[in-house]
Design an enzyme around this catalytic site. Structure first.
Site, PDB file in Angstrom:
ATOM      1  N   THR A 136       0.818  -1.207   0.000  1.00 36.53           N
ATOM      2  CA  THR A 136       0.000   0.000   0.000  1.00 36.53           C
ATOM      3  C   THR A 136       0.855   1.262   0.000  1.00 36.53           C
ATOM      4  O   THR A 136       2.006   1.240   0.468  1.00 36.53           O
ATOM      5  CB  THR A 136      -0.904  -0.020   1.252  1.00 36.53           C
ATOM      6  OG1 THR A 136      -1.528   1.247   1.403  1.00 36.53           O
ATOM      7  CG2 THR A 136      -0.102  -0.297   2.530  1.00 36.53           C
ATOM      8  N   ASP A 137       0.274   2.359  -0.455  1.00 42.58           N
ATOM      9  CA  ASP A 137       0.968   3.654  -0.362  1.00 42.58           C
ATOM     10  C   ASP A 137       1.048   4.152   1.086  1.00 42.58           C
ATOM     11  O   ASP A 137       1.805   5.072   1.385  1.00 42.58           O
ATOM     12  CB  ASP A 137       0.272   4.705  -1.246  1.00 42.58           C
ATOM     13  CG  ASP A 137      -1.191   4.948  -0.897  1.00 42.58           C
ATOM     14  OD1 ASP A 137      -1.728   4.247  -0.002  1.00 42.58           O
ATOM     15  OD2 ASP A 137      -1.815   5.832  -1.514  1.00 42.58           O
ATOM     16  N   GLU A 138       0.243   3.546   1.984  1.00 47.63           N
ATOM     17  CA  GLU A 138       0.211   4.044   3.367  1.00 47.63           C
ATOM     18  C   GLU A 138       1.543   3.837   4.095  1.00 47.63           C
ATOM     19  O   GLU A 138       1.782   4.445   5.126  1.00 47.63           O
ATOM     20  CB  GLU A 138      -0.925   3.384   4.157  1.00 47.63           C
ATOM     21  CG  GLU A 138      -2.273   3.684   3.536  1.00 47.63           C
ATOM     22  CD  GLU A 138      -3.449   3.536   4.486  1.00 47.63           C
ATOM     23  OE1 GLU A 138      -3.250   3.414   5.705  1.00 47.63           O
ATOM     24  OE2 GLU A 138      -4.585   3.547   3.990  1.00 47.63           O
ATOM     25  N   TYR A 162      -2.057  -0.547  10.968  1.00 42.28           N
ATOM     26  CA  TYR A 162      -2.160  -1.224   9.663  1.00 42.28           C
ATOM     27  C   TYR A 162      -0.951  -0.886   8.797  1.00 42.28           C
ATOM     28  O   TYR A 162      -0.276  -1.782   8.260  1.00 42.28           O
ATOM     29  CB  TYR A 162      -3.461  -0.811   8.946  1.00 42.28           C
ATOM     30  CG  TYR A 162      -3.450  -1.122   7.461  1.00 42.28           C
ATOM     31  CD1 TYR A 162      -3.500  -2.431   6.995  1.00 42.28           C
ATOM     32  CD2 TYR A 162      -3.361  -0.088   6.510  1.00 42.28           C
ATOM     33  CE1 TYR A 162      -3.466  -2.720   5.631  1.00 42.28           C
ATOM     34  CE2 TYR A 162      -3.332  -0.367   5.143  1.00 42.28           C
ATOM     35  CZ  TYR A 162      -3.383  -1.680   4.711  1.00 42.28           C
ATOM     36  OH  TYR A 162      -3.345  -1.964   3.363  1.00 42.28           O
ATOM     37  N   LYS A 166       2.092  -3.338   7.315  1.00 43.18           N
ATOM     38  CA  LYS A 166       2.401  -3.507   5.884  1.00 43.18           C
ATOM     39  C   LYS A 166       3.854  -3.104   5.609  1.00 43.18           C
ATOM     40  O   LYS A 166       4.552  -3.752   4.823  1.00 43.18           O
ATOM     41  CB  LYS A 166       1.443  -2.667   5.021  1.00 43.18           C
ATOM     42  CG  LYS A 166      -0.007  -3.112   5.032  1.00 43.18           C
ATOM     43  CD  LYS A 166      -0.261  -4.489   4.446  1.00 43.18           C
ATOM     44  CE  LYS A 166      -0.094  -4.547   2.951  1.00 43.18           C
ATOM     45  NZ  LYS A 166      -0.475  -5.889   2.409  1.00 43.18           N
TER      46      LYS A 166
HETATM   47  P1  NAD Z   1      -9.735  -7.358   1.946  1.00 46.21           P
HETATM   48  O1  NAD Z   1      -9.776  -7.084   3.414  1.00 46.21           O
HETATM   49  O2  NAD Z   1     -10.944  -7.056   1.122  1.00 46.21           O
HETATM   50  O3  NAD Z   1      -9.377  -8.889   1.687  1.00 46.21           O
HETATM   51  C1  NAD Z   1      -8.390  -9.563   2.406  1.00 46.21           C
HETATM   52  C2  NAD Z   1      -8.569 -11.066   2.167  1.00 46.21           C
HETATM   53  O4  NAD Z   1      -7.508 -11.747   2.852  1.00 46.21           O
HETATM   54  C3  NAD Z   1      -9.882 -11.626   2.705  1.00 46.21           C
HETATM   55  O5  NAD Z   1     -10.485 -12.464   1.747  1.00 46.21           O
HETATM   56  C4  NAD Z   1      -9.462 -12.434   3.946  1.00 46.21           C
HETATM   57  O6  NAD Z   1     -10.319 -13.529   4.226  1.00 46.21           O
HETATM   58  C5  NAD Z   1      -8.063 -12.875   3.546  1.00 46.21           C
HETATM   59  N1  NAD Z   1      -7.190 -13.161   4.690  1.00 46.21           N
HETATM   60  C6  NAD Z   1      -7.015 -12.415   5.810  1.00 46.21           C
HETATM   61  N2  NAD Z   1      -6.122 -13.015   6.641  1.00 46.21           N
HETATM   62  C7  NAD Z   1      -5.712 -14.141   6.014  1.00 46.21           C
HETATM   63  C8  NAD Z   1      -4.776 -15.170   6.339  1.00 46.21           C
HETATM   64  N3  NAD Z   1      -4.094 -15.142   7.486  1.00 46.21           N
HETATM   65  N4  NAD Z   1      -4.569 -16.164   5.453  1.00 46.21           N
HETATM   66  C9  NAD Z   1      -5.267 -16.215   4.282  1.00 46.21           C
HETATM   67  N5  NAD Z   1      -6.174 -15.280   3.927  1.00 46.21           N
HETATM   68  C10 NAD Z   1      -6.392 -14.265   4.779  1.00 46.21           C
HETATM   69  O7  NAD Z   1      -8.466  -6.568   1.387  1.00 46.21           O
HETATM   70  P2  NAD Z   1      -8.256  -5.826  -0.012  1.00 46.21           P
HETATM   71  O8  NAD Z   1      -8.770  -4.444   0.101  1.00 46.21           O
HETATM   72  O9  NAD Z   1      -8.736  -6.715  -1.090  1.00 46.21           O
HETATM   73  O10 NAD Z   1      -6.664  -5.732  -0.024  1.00 46.21           O
HETATM   74  C11 NAD Z   1      -5.882  -6.806  -0.541  1.00 46.21           C
HETATM   75  C12 NAD Z   1      -4.416  -6.466  -0.384  1.00 46.21           C
HETATM   76  O11 NAD Z   1      -4.114  -5.263  -1.100  1.00 46.21           O
HETATM   77  C13 NAD Z   1      -3.999  -6.201   1.064  1.00 46.21           C
HETATM   78  O12 NAD Z   1      -2.721  -6.734   1.249  1.00 46.21           O
HETATM   79  C14 NAD Z   1      -3.958  -4.690   1.161  1.00 46.21           C
HETATM   80  O13 NAD Z   1      -3.008  -4.273   2.122  1.00 46.21           O
HETATM   81  C15 NAD Z   1      -3.522  -4.309  -0.239  1.00 46.21           C
HETATM   82  N6  NAD Z   1      -3.981  -2.991  -0.710  1.00 46.21           N
HETATM   83  C16 NAD Z   1      -5.294  -2.648  -0.636  1.00 46.21           C
HETATM   84  C17 NAD Z   1      -5.713  -1.415  -1.142  1.00 46.21           C
HETATM   85  C18 NAD Z   1      -7.162  -0.985  -1.104  1.00 46.21           C
HETATM   86  O14 NAD Z   1      -7.465   0.160  -1.422  1.00 46.21           O
HETATM   87  N7  NAD Z   1      -8.101  -1.856  -0.761  1.00 46.21           N
HETATM   88  C19 NAD Z   1      -4.776  -0.538  -1.704  1.00 46.21           C
HETATM   89  C20 NAD Z   1      -3.427  -0.937  -1.743  1.00 46.21           C
HETATM   90  C21 NAD Z   1      -3.055  -2.162  -1.258  1.00 46.21           C
HETATM   91  O1  DAU Z   2      -4.202   3.898   0.472  1.00 49.36           O
HETATM   92  C1  DAU Z   2      -4.423   2.533   0.344  1.00 49.36           C
HETATM   93  C2  DAU Z   2      -5.284   2.035   1.478  1.00 49.36           C
HETATM   94  O2  DAU Z   2      -6.607   2.487   1.206  1.00 49.36           O
HETATM   95  C3  DAU Z   2      -5.255   0.519   1.644  1.00 49.36           C
HETATM   96  O3  DAU Z   2      -3.966   0.123   1.994  1.00 49.36           O
HETATM   97  C4  DAU Z   2      -6.238   0.084   2.734  1.00 49.36           C
HETATM   98  O4  DAU Z   2      -6.275  -1.323   2.820  1.00 49.36           O
HETATM   99  C5  DAU Z   2      -7.620   0.604   2.361  1.00 49.36           C
HETATM  100  O5  DAU Z   2      -8.551   0.267   3.380  1.00 49.36           O
HETATM  101  C6  DAU Z   2      -7.587   2.114   2.149  1.00 49.36           C
HETATM  102  O6  DAU Z   2      -7.332   2.795   3.403  1.00 49.36           O
HETATM  103  P1  DAU Z   2      -8.112   4.141   3.811  1.00 49.36           P
HETATM  104  O7  DAU Z   2      -8.088   4.276   5.277  1.00 49.36           O
HETATM  105  O8  DAU Z   2      -7.648   5.298   2.991  1.00 49.36           O
HETATM  106  O9  DAU Z   2      -9.603   3.753   3.274  1.00 49.36           O
HETATM  107  P2  DAU Z   2     -11.057   3.975   3.920  1.00 49.36           P
HETATM  108  O10 DAU Z   2     -12.048   3.606   2.865  1.00 49.36           O
HETATM  109  O11 DAU Z   2     -11.180   3.352   5.254  1.00 49.36           O
HETATM  110  O12 DAU Z   2     -11.105   5.554   4.113  1.00 49.36           O
HETATM  111  C7  DAU Z   2     -10.939   6.443   3.011  1.00 49.36           C
HETATM  112  C8  DAU Z   2     -10.983   7.850   3.556  1.00 49.36           C
HETATM  113  O13 DAU Z   2     -12.322   8.120   4.017  1.00 49.36           O
HETATM  114  C9  DAU Z   2     -10.095   8.087   4.766  1.00 49.36           C
HETATM  115  O14 DAU Z   2      -9.572   9.403   4.713  1.00 49.36           O
HETATM  116  C10 DAU Z   2     -11.022   7.928   5.958  1.00 49.36           C
HETATM  117  C11 DAU Z   2     -12.339   8.428   5.405  1.00 49.36           C
HETATM  118  N1  DAU Z   2     -13.572   7.826   5.964  1.00 49.36           N
HETATM  119  C12 DAU Z   2     -13.638   6.464   6.012  1.00 49.36           C
HETATM  120  C13 DAU Z   2     -14.774   5.846   6.505  1.00 49.36           C
HETATM  121  C14 DAU Z   2     -14.858   4.335   6.595  1.00 49.36           C
HETATM  122  C15 DAU Z   2     -14.621   8.622   6.343  1.00 49.36           C
HETATM  123  O15 DAU Z   2     -14.551   9.861   6.264  1.00 49.36           O
HETATM  124  N2  DAU Z   2     -15.751   8.014   6.820  1.00 49.36           N
HETATM  125  C16 DAU Z   2     -15.869   6.658   6.934  1.00 49.36           C
HETATM  126  O16 DAU Z   2     -16.931   6.158   7.404  1.00 49.36           O
END
Ligand code: NAD
Ligand code: DAU
Length: 354
Positions: A136-138, A162, A166
């Site tokens: 992630t960019d975080e 989190y 990562k």
């Molecule tokens: P998600 O939470 O939707 O899915 C995670 C999946 O991993 C789930 O299906 C869960 O059951 C599985 N899981 C959790 N723990 C596990 C374990 N110990 N063994 C096997 N499976 C397990 O997450 P996502 O949003 O699809 O993100 C996927 C990946 O991409 C993550 O590594 C996250 O850090 C990264 N990522 C997400 C975003 C985003 O915006 N969602 C952006 C950048 C990177």
């Molecule tokens: O940047 C990549 C990341 O983006 C991934 O690594 C994470 O897995 C993914 O969950 C996401 O993280 P964020 O914290 O940015 O996403 P989230 O959707 O939780 O929140 C997006 C923005 O909105 C953040 O600034 C918090 C805000 N927010 C979120 C929720 C759930 C609100 O204002 N209200 C809300 O109810």
């Protein structure tokens, strides 16, 4: 390639499995999806693929030191794509430990299994093995309004449990390349959105709350900025990096779409006003500013010029076109949403009657 995707029943994982089987082309021979099915994993996301010969689902933990080596060997895996993670920042603030367990210890065990798997191979099979870690960019922390976007050289400064978990995993992946010569690839991506996004995250939460007439919670004053990328564009980038990236390298992936949270929420409200008008006031009247997230990062922005220069990737969707597709997908999949909000998807997989 024979591919082990971890976390394939989550949001990005299920989009990726579908992309690999339906769009990536000839390079994909077989996919094994290893997912623990935590609250975020939903087998219904891929139920239509169940009977394919080139797809196998295994319920299990990436940290299982018996299961993972067996899967790598049995399926002669050439590529690991590690998406399994605890992914929600708010949950990591409430309860950090599961994040260390899966994101750090789990990734370490997966790396260790991959290292031994490669050691047992020889010749072309050894050379072709890749371990791709999806991050992630975080990990880079937070930007001020005028600072340049994160590059691959930006020092790590994770701010939430989190992000720290990562970042730790990214460092382990780096170490396994440097010390053991494992052919690793790491990608650091910005905020994704699109189909199958779990409704604890901002965009699906806002869509579903709006449709049910519930408040639309915005943390703080809504000025925090994220760089949004349509999930299909992320999947395409992951496959490019997996097949053409240079081992040992990290690649940033971004959307070129920085928006404040309040802008995102207003855009969703406008799209819903056009598609499902509310009697009386528009959806914006449901917006509520609520207590801020502790340690809330102000701004993310990702410079993906390395990926663009080396592999020719850039996003195909604008935020506007991607959000339209996303809102339409949720309107067409309200049953999927209801199963999650009623928790039926978990009861079904435990075999109990909803
Ligand atoms: P998600 O939470 O939707 O899915 C995670 C999946 O991993 C789930 O299906 C869960 O059951 C599985 N899981 C959790 N723990 C596990 C374990 N110990 N063994 C096997 N499976 C397990 O997450 P996502 O949003 O699809 O993100 C996927 C990946 O991409 C993550 O590594 C996250 O850090 C990264 N990522 C997400 C975003 C985003 O915006 N969602 C952006 C950048 C990177
Ligand atoms: O940047 C990549 C990341 O983006 C991934 O690594 C994470 O897995 C993914 O969950 C996401 O993280 P964020 O914290 O940015 O996403 P989230 O959707 O939780 O929140 C997006 C923005 O909105 C953040 O600034 C918090 C805000 N927010 C979120 C929720 C759930 C609100 O204002 N209200 C809300 O109810």
């Amino acid at each position: 390639m024979k591919i082990l995707v971890t976390g394939g029943c989550g949001f990005i994982g299920s989009n990726l499995v579908r992309y690999l089987l339906e769009e990536a082309g000839e390079g994909v021979e077989k996919i094994v999806n290893l997912d623990l099915l935590t609250y975020a994993g939903n087998p219904a996301n891929l139920s239509d693929l169940e009977n394919r010969d080139d797809y196998t689902f295994v319920q299990g933990d990436i940290g299982d030191t018996e299961l993972v080596p067996r899967l790598l060997k049995e399926h002669e895996v050439d590529l690991v794509m590690n998406l399994a993670a605890e992914s929600h920042v708010d949950r990591s603030i409430d309860s950090p430990e599961p994040f260390i367990q899966t994101n750090v210890t789990g990734t370490l065990r997966l790396l260790e299994a991959a290292r031994h798997h490669v050691a047992e191979r020889s010749g072309e099979a050894k050379d072709r093995f890749r371990f791709q870690h999806i991050s992630t960019d975080e990990v880079y922390g937070s930007l001020d309004r005028d600072e340049p976007a994160f590059t691959e050289k930006t020092p790590f400064a994770p701010n939430s449990p989190y992000a720290a978990s990562k970042a730790s995993a990214d460092f382990l992946v780096r170490a396994y390349h440097h010390t053991f010569g494992l052919a690793t690839l790491t990608t650091n991506c910005s905020n994704n959105y699109g189909s199958f996004h779990f409704p604890e995250k901002l965009i699906p939460l806002i869509i579903l709350n709006a449709l049910e007439g519930r408040p639309l919670p915005i943390y703080g004053d809504g000025s925090n900025i994220r760089d949004w990328l349509y999930v299909g564009d992320h999947c395409r980038a992951l496959w490019l990096v997996a097949t053409r990236g240079r081992p040992g390298e990290t690649y940033n992936i971004g959307g070129d779409s920085e928006r404040t949270n309040i802008d995102i929420v207003r855009t969703i409200c406008r799209l819903l006003d056009e598609r499902r008008p509310r009697p009386g006031k528009g959806y914006e009247s449901l917006i509520e500013f609520v207590k801020d997230r502790p340690g809330h990062d102000q701004r993310y922005a990702v410079d993906f010029s390395k990926l663009n220069a080396e592999l020719g990737w850039s996003p195909t969707q604008t935020l506007e076109s991607g959000l339209e597709k996303t809102v339409d997908w949720y309107l067409e999949h309200l049953d999927w949403c209801r199963d999650i909000t009623n928790n039926n998807y978990q009861r079904q997989r435990l075999g109990t009657t909803p």
